[in-house]
Motif scaffolding. Structure first.
Motif, PDB file in Angstrom:
ATOM      1  N   LEU A 148       0.842  -1.191   0.000  1.00 28.93           N
ATOM      2  CA  LEU A 148       0.000   0.000   0.000  1.00 28.93           C
ATOM      3  C   LEU A 148       0.878   1.242   0.000  1.00 28.93           C
ATOM      4  CD1 LEU A 148      -2.924   1.232   0.437  1.00 28.93           C
ATOM      5  CD2 LEU A 148      -2.404   1.172   2.895  1.00 28.93           C
ATOM      6  N   ALA A 149       0.506   2.214  -0.828  1.00 28.85           N
ATOM      7  CA  ALA A 149       1.124   3.540  -0.810  1.00 28.85           C
ATOM      8  C   ALA A 149      -0.001   4.562  -0.692  1.00 28.85           C
ATOM      9  CB  ALA A 149       1.943   3.786  -2.076  1.00 28.85           C
ATOM     10  N   VAL A 150       0.197   5.553   0.170  1.00 28.83           N
ATOM     11  CA  VAL A 150      -0.837   6.554   0.427  1.00 28.83           C
ATOM     12  C   VAL A 150      -0.232   7.942   0.273  1.00 28.83           C
ATOM     13  CG1 VAL A 150      -2.555   7.424   2.048  1.00 28.83           C
ATOM     14  CG2 VAL A 150      -1.934   4.989   2.090  1.00 28.83           C
ATOM     15  N   LEU A 151      -0.824   8.736  -0.601  1.00 28.00           N
ATOM     16  CA  LEU A 151      -0.428  10.137  -0.752  1.00 28.00           C
ATOM     17  C   LEU A 151      -1.451  11.006  -0.028  1.00 28.00           C
ATOM     18  CD1 LEU A 151       1.264  12.452  -2.041  1.00 28.00           C
ATOM     19  CD2 LEU A 151      -0.321  12.364  -3.970  1.00 28.00           C
ATOM     20  N   ASP A 152      -0.998  11.667   1.031  1.00 27.28           N
ATOM     21  CA  ASP A 152      -1.849  12.600   1.778  1.00 27.28           C
ATOM     22  C   ASP A 152      -0.945  13.743   2.227  1.00 27.28           C
ATOM     23  OD1 ASP A 152      -3.873  13.844   3.122  1.00 27.28           O
ATOM     24  OD2 ASP A 152      -3.978  12.405   4.766  1.00 27.28           O
ATOM     25  N   ALA A 153      -0.505  14.533   1.253  1.00 29.47           N
ATOM     26  CA  ALA A 153       0.497  15.566   1.496  1.00 29.47           C
ATOM     27  C   ALA A 153      -0.025  16.917   1.020  1.00 29.47           C
ATOM     28  CB  ALA A 153       1.794  15.226   0.760  1.00 29.47           C
ATOM     29  N   PHE A 154       0.155  17.926   1.865  1.00 23.61           N
ATOM     30  CA  PHE A 154      -0.264  19.285   1.512  1.00 23.61           C
ATOM     31  C   PHE A 154       0.811  20.273   1.958  1.00 23.61           C
ATOM     32  CE2 PHE A 154      -4.190  16.993   1.375  1.00 23.61           C
ATOM     33  CZ  PHE A 154      -4.938  17.622   0.390  1.00 23.61           C
ATOM     34  N   ALA A 155       1.055  21.271   1.117  1.00 24.01           N
ATOM     35  CA  ALA A 155       1.944  22.386   1.446  1.00 24.01           C
ATOM     36  C   ALA A 155       1.242  23.658   1.010  1.00 24.01           C
ATOM     37  CB  ALA A 155       3.288  22.243   0.728  1.00 24.01           C
ATOM     38  N   PHE A 168       6.087  10.547 -11.143  1.00 22.71           N
ATOM     39  CA  PHE A 168       6.077  10.152  -9.735  1.00 22.71           C
ATOM     40  C   PHE A 168       5.122   8.983  -9.514  1.00 22.71           C
ATOM     41  CE2 PHE A 168       4.387  10.490  -5.375  1.00 22.71           C
ATOM     42  CZ  PHE A 168       5.566  10.310  -4.674  1.00 22.71           C
ATOM     43  N   THR A 169       3.975   9.002 -10.161  1.00 22.52           N
ATOM     44  CA  THR A 169       3.012   7.911 -10.015  1.00 22.52           C
ATOM     45  C   THR A 169       3.625   6.587 -10.481  1.00 22.52           C
ATOM     46  OG1 THR A 169       1.220   9.486 -10.393  1.00 22.52           O
ATOM     47  CG2 THR A 169       0.664   7.154 -10.567  1.00 22.52           C
ATOM     48  N   ALA A 170       4.404   6.636 -11.560  1.00 22.92           N
ATOM     49  CA  ALA A 170       5.077   5.426 -12.042  1.00 22.92           C
ATOM     50  C   ALA A 170       6.109   4.933 -11.033  1.00 22.92           C
ATOM     51  CB  ALA A 170       5.742   5.699 -13.388  1.00 22.92           C
ATOM     52  N   ASP A 171       6.770   5.865 -10.338  1.00 20.71           N
ATOM     53  CA  ASP A 171       7.746   5.459  -9.327  1.00 20.71           C
ATOM     54  C   ASP A 171       7.047   4.823  -8.131  1.00 20.71           C
ATOM     55  OD1 ASP A 171      10.456   5.156  -8.801  1.00 20.71           O
ATOM     56  OD2 ASP A 171      10.558   6.975  -7.577  1.00 20.71           O
ATOM     57  N   VAL A 172       5.870   5.352  -7.777  1.00 16.45           N
ATOM     58  CA  VAL A 172       5.077   4.715  -6.718  1.00 16.45           C
ATOM     59  C   VAL A 172       4.686   3.301  -7.137  1.00 16.45           C
ATOM     60  CG1 VAL A 172       2.905   4.781  -5.440  1.00 16.45           C
ATOM     61  CG2 VAL A 172       4.216   6.886  -5.773  1.00 16.45           C
ATOM     62  N   ALA A 173       4.254   3.155  -8.403  1.00 18.52           N
ATOM     63  CA  ALA A 173       3.874   1.833  -8.902  1.00 18.52           C
ATOM     64  C   ALA A 173       5.057   0.865  -8.823  1.00 18.52           C
ATOM     65  CB  ALA A 173       3.363   1.941 -10.334  1.00 18.52           C
ATOM     66  N   ARG A 174       6.255   1.379  -9.048  1.00 12.31           N
ATOM     67  CA  ARG A 174       7.459   0.542  -8.988  1.00 12.31           C
ATOM     68  C   ARG A 174       7.638  -0.087  -7.609  1.00 12.31           C
ATOM     69  NH1 ARG A 174      12.107   1.304  -6.740  1.00 12.31           N
ATOM     70  NH2 ARG A 174      11.681   3.511  -6.291  1.00 12.31           N
ATOM     71  N   VAL A 175       7.342   0.677  -6.548  1.00 13.65           N
ATOM     72  CA  VAL A 175       7.588   0.150  -5.196  1.00 13.65           C
ATOM     73  C   VAL A 175       6.436  -0.715  -4.693  1.00 13.65           C
ATOM     74  CG1 VAL A 175       8.985   2.188  -4.706  1.00 13.65           C
ATOM     75  CG2 VAL A 175       6.627   2.097  -3.893  1.00 13.65           C
ATOM     76  N   LEU A 176       5.338  -0.767  -5.444  1.00 12.12           N
ATOM     77  CA  LEU A 176       4.204  -1.598  -5.035  1.00 12.12           C
ATOM     78  C   LEU A 176       4.346  -3.019  -5.571  1.00 12.12           C
ATOM     79  CD1 LEU A 176       1.179   0.822  -5.556  1.00 12.12           C
ATOM     80  CD2 LEU A 176       2.054  -0.032  -3.374  1.00 12.12           C
ATOM     81  N   ARG A 177       3.882  -3.968  -4.790  1.00 11.94           N
ATOM     82  CA  ARG A 177       3.828  -5.353  -5.236  1.00 11.94           C
ATOM     83  C   ARG A 177       2.720  -5.512  -6.277  1.00 11.94           C
ATOM     84  NH1 ARG A 177       4.657  -6.671   1.076  1.00 11.94           N
ATOM     85  NH2 ARG A 177       6.932  -6.547   1.050  1.00 11.94           N
ATOM     86  N   PRO A 178       2.677  -6.645  -6.997  1.00 10.26           N
ATOM     87  CA  PRO A 178       1.694  -6.794  -8.084  1.00 10.26           C
ATOM     88  C   PRO A 178       0.255  -6.497  -7.670  1.00 10.26           C
ATOM     89  CG  PRO A 178       3.308  -8.547  -8.217  1.00 10.26           C
ATOM     90  CD  PRO A 178       3.618  -7.789  -6.950  1.00 10.26           C
ATOM     91  N   GLY A 179      -0.139  -6.853  -6.465  1.00  7.78           N
ATOM     92  CA  GLY A 179      -1.500  -6.577  -6.009  1.00  7.78           C
ATOM     93  C   GLY A 179      -1.618  -5.324  -5.177  1.00  7.78           C
ATOM     94  N   GLY A 180      -0.558  -4.512  -5.159  1.00  5.96           N
ATOM     95  CA  GLY A 180      -0.540  -3.322  -4.318  1.00  5.96           C
ATOM     96  C   GLY A 180      -1.520  -2.254  -4.781  1.00  5.96           C
ATOM     97  N   VAL A 181      -1.853  -1.356  -3.867  1.00  3.17           N
ATOM     98  CA  VAL A 181      -2.846  -0.305  -4.120  1.00  3.17           C
ATOM     99  C   VAL A 181      -2.237   1.051  -3.782  1.00  3.17           C
ATOM    100  CG1 VAL A 181      -5.112   0.619  -3.473  1.00  3.17           C
ATOM    101  CG2 VAL A 181      -4.782  -1.856  -3.705  1.00  3.17           C
ATOM    102  N   ALA A 229      -8.014   5.749  -6.049  1.00  6.42           N
ATOM    103  CA  ALA A 229      -7.307   4.494  -5.828  1.00  6.42           C
ATOM    104  C   ALA A 229      -6.902   3.915  -7.173  1.00  6.42           C
ATOM    105  CB  ALA A 229      -8.184   3.499  -5.070  1.00  6.42           C
ATOM    106  N   GLY A 230      -5.697   3.357  -7.240  1.00  5.31           N
ATOM    107  CA  GLY A 230      -5.219   2.704  -8.450  1.00  5.31           C
ATOM    108  C   GLY A 230      -4.506   1.413  -8.104  1.00  5.31           C
ATOM    109  N   SER A 231      -4.611   0.426  -8.998  1.00  6.22           N
ATOM    110  CA  SER A 231      -3.967  -0.859  -8.770  1.00  6.22           C
ATOM    111  C   SER A 231      -3.783  -1.583 -10.093  1.00  6.22           C
ATOM    112  CB  SER A 231      -4.807  -1.720  -7.817  1.00  6.22           C
ATOM    113  OG  SER A 231      -4.194  -2.975  -7.590  1.00  6.22           O
ATOM    114  N   ARG A 232      -2.842  -2.513 -10.111  1.00  2.00           N
ATOM    115  CA  ARG A 232      -2.680  -3.364 -11.294  1.00  2.00           C
ATOM    116  C   ARG A 232      -3.720  -4.477 -11.326  1.00  2.00           C
ATOM    117  NH1 ARG A 232       2.618  -2.892  -9.291  1.00  2.00           N
ATOM    118  NH2 ARG A 232       4.021  -1.608 -10.566  1.00  2.00           N
TER     119      ARG A 232
END
Length: 288
Positions: A148-155, A168-181, A229-232
């Protein structure tokens, strides 16, 4: 970013200087143990120190519902959180999924120090906080490291533009496992063009995606939070649809053809082009 608790605005304010500005802690006078963390007047987190399963902000309840629907109930997760504030969702996951291992990426060292001192996390098992920005923090993680990766960032009350790009989204996908969200909390209002572009970006990287939010926000009638939410792999759409229809947080779920129609006209966001990230109207949090 969320709405204040009912009586938080009238409670005594403790003010602190942090790296990015001024933070305030407001006691929830309706619920013992509840605190609202504000940064520069904008509510960032609601933390209940004795009941981490209590999620006060509506968008956080939606994030919690999605987390609850993943895999087996109570199954431990490996998670990375981009943006920390009060660590509300990490506390929730630690309580509802014992054995989970989580890391929070938070660039504001002053905010991290405040949370550690006033909203302690040392008793949250499996949780680590790294003082690092989202780009560098995600880049340092190995492939297929998390469920699981969660983006909840505000500046400055806005989602940092560099954290919503396709790269950046592709880099997040890289660190997720095949069923990751991948879960994202964003905010938008009139016409929802930013939300459409972020949804298009997620849809370009992940074959399965959904959007949840207050019906009024999704119609562009007011500014507010939306959860993506996004997942493979397929997402638990049916279960989430039932929760959205009958849950405590009033929400509508958009997916499939409806999400394709929502995205129409919104191009994925590229790092080289930049994007206009909307800020909440000043009157939303009594700043006007």
């Amino acid at each position: 970013m969320g709405r204040k608790g009912r009586n938080a605005a009238e409670s005594p304010r403790d003010t602190y200087e942090i790296s990015s500005g001024r933070a305030e802690l407001l006691r929830d006078t309706d619920r013992d143990g509840g605190w609202v963390l504000c940064v520069d007047g904008v509510p960032q987190s609601y933390v209940h120190l004795t009941d981490p399963t209590h999620l006060d902000f509506e968008y956080m309840r939606l994030l919690g519902d999605i987390v609850d629907s993943l895999g087996l109930e109570g199954e431990a997760l490996d998670a990375v959180h981009i943006g920390g504030a009060g660590c509300t969702l990490p506390r929730y996951i630690a309580a509802t999924r014992p054995g989970s291992r989580q890391v929070v990426l938070e660039p504001d060292a002053g905010l991290v120090r405040l949370v550690r001192e006033r909203l302690p996390v040392k008793n949250v098992p499996g949780l680590r906080i790294r003082v690092v920005d989202g780009l560098a923090g995600i880049a340092a993680l190995p492939d297929a490291a998390d469920d699981l990766a969660v983006l909840d960032a505000f500046a400055d009350a806005k989602v940092p533009a560099e954290l919503v790009t396709a790269e950046f989204t592709a880099d997040v996908a890289r660190v997720l496992r095949p069923g990751g969200v991948y879960l994202m909390n964003i905010a938008d209002g009139f016409r929802l063009m930013f939300a459409r572009r972020v949804a298009a970006t997620v849809g370009e990287v992940f074959p399965h995606a959904l959007l949840m939010g207050d019906p009024g926000v999704l119609r562009g009638r007011r500014f507010g939070n939306l959860v993506l939410a996004g997942s493979r792999r397929p997402l638990p759409v049916a279960a989430l649809g039932r929760l959205a229809a009958g849950g405590l947080a009033r929400a509508r779920l958009v997916e499939g053809a409806d999400l394709t129609a929502f995205v129409a006209g919104g191009a994925p966001i590229r790092a080289a082009e930049g994007v206009d990230v909307p800020a909440p109207p000043p009157q939303l949090f009594g700043r006007g």
